[in-house]
Design an enzyme around this catalytic site. Structure first.
Site, short mmCIF file in Angstrom:
data_model
loop_
_atom_site.label_atom_id
_atom_site.label_comp_id
_atom_site.label_asym_id
_atom_site.label_seq_id
_atom_site.Cartn_x
_atom_site.Cartn_y
_atom_site.Cartn_z
N GLY A 269 -11.91 -6.57 0.51
CA GLY A 269 -11.38 -5.78 -0.60
C GLY A 269 -11.26 -4.31 -0.25
N SER B 299 -9.39 2.65 6.93
CA SER B 299 -10.58 1.81 6.77
C SER B 299 -11.05 1.93 5.34
CB SER B 299 -11.68 2.33 7.71
OG SER B 299 -12.94 1.83 7.30
N GLY C 121 -3.59 -0.66 5.82
CA GLY C 121 -3.89 -1.53 6.96
C GLY C 121 -3.92 -2.99 6.52
N HIS C 122 -4.65 -3.26 5.43
CA HIS C 122 -4.70 -4.64 4.91
C HIS C 122 -3.29 -5.10 4.49
CE1 HIS C 122 -8.94 -3.32 3.79
NE2 HIS C 122 -9.15 -4.38 4.55
N LYS D 151 -7.88 -2.66 14.53
CA LYS D 151 -8.86 -1.60 14.23
C LYS D 151 -10.28 -2.13 14.52
CE LYS D 151 -11.13 1.49 11.50
NZ LYS D 151 -12.20 0.67 11.01
#
Ligand code: PAF
Length: 280
Positions: A33, A187, A38-39, A151
């Site tokens: 979550g 991040s 990035g996700h 990453k």
């Protein structure tokens, strides 16, 4: 439309059984979550490659070796679901804890070798927690493809190893690190940085870029690592867990660069542990 959220394995499997029957491929993006670009890039990669896309959100207690770190980990489920809307994810799996670790759970998946160094050395037990939950998520979703960011490069290698070793029929796809404009690797932990720390944080990537140039010019780590560490600490970082050159295939330690060499770093900034890695 916000994708349906499933919280039990039975509900998840009821849906994946329908997709399987229709011969549709399934991609999974495992996350904890606090989703960022990035996700979302992983979810997009899954969307392009697979008929159906599942994003999982589970803050996995087994991979935190520090209870404060687990407590402070950002939890933003509603926002996360909204962020996934534009990508057209088919299902969000947010398992209740007992769906992952039911009473009496006693199995540990441990990948040897690759986990002895870097984050494995600094965070004992972390990769057992990752390997265990990822194995479960692979089996629960029965996905054909899984998408992970570079990453967390060591994690990517660990996950590839476990999938191969356990004959889990899934292709693990590594996707490039997404960075902020100032170079900071995206991040979920960046949310924990104060405004002051956020200004200092990109120095880690900056120093690594400079090291890459020096390594390409033929310098060895023994020539450049001390100066680089001094720069990182002088910028306001409090401690450095590691700053190392390793072979990207087996993570063995290097002094000089080789074709698959990568530079790895983990450093603490006002109580937040930041990691990064780049191909040299
Ligand atoms: O990278 C992460 O967010 C986690 O380690 C993962 C892969 C979702 C396992 O909990």
């Amino acid at each position: 439309m916000i994708a349906p959220i499933k919280r039990t394995l039975a509900d998840l499997r009821a849906q994946t059984a329908i997709w399987r029957k229709a011969d549709e491929t399934i991609g999974v993006v495992p996350t904890m979550g606090a989703l960022h670009q990035g996700h979302l890039s992983l979810a997009r990669a899954a969307r392009e490659r697979c008929d159906r896309v599942i994003v999982t959100i589970f803050v996995n207690p087994k991979q935190f070796n520090n209870p404060d770190d687990l407590d402070s980990y950002p939890r933003t489920e509603e926002d996360d679901a909204r962020k996934l809307e534009s990508i057209g994810v088919d299902l969000i799996y947010v398992p209740d804890p007992e769906q992952i670790y039911p009473d009496g759970f006693a199995t540990n998946v441990s990948v040897e070798g690759l986990t002895d160094m870097l984050c494995g050395a600094a965070r004992p037990g972390h990769f057992d927690g990752v390997a265990t939950v990822v194995s479960k998520l692979f089996l629960q979703t029965s996905a054909d493809f899984a998408f992970f960011g570079e990453k967390d490069y060591q994690q990517l290698q660990v996950v590839r190893r476990l999938a191969a070793d356990l004959d889990i029929p899934i292709e693990v796809v590594g996707c490039p690190t997404i960075r902020e404009e100032d170079g900071l690797a995206m991040s979920s932990r960046n949310l924990l940085l104060s405004d002051r720390s956020r200004i200092k944080a990109p120095v880690l990537a900056e120093v690594m870029e400079d090291m890459r140039a020096q390594l390409r010019d033929g310098d060895g780590m023994s020539d450049i690592a001390e100066d680089a560490k001094t720069r990182i600490l002088a910028a306001g970082f409090n401690d450095i867990d590691y700053l190392e050159l390793r072979d990207g295939r087996d993570l063995s330690l290097l002094d000089q660069t080789v074709p698959d060499a990568r530079l790895f770093a983990a450093a603490w900034l006002a109580g937040v542990r930041l990691i990064d890695n780049i191909a040299v």
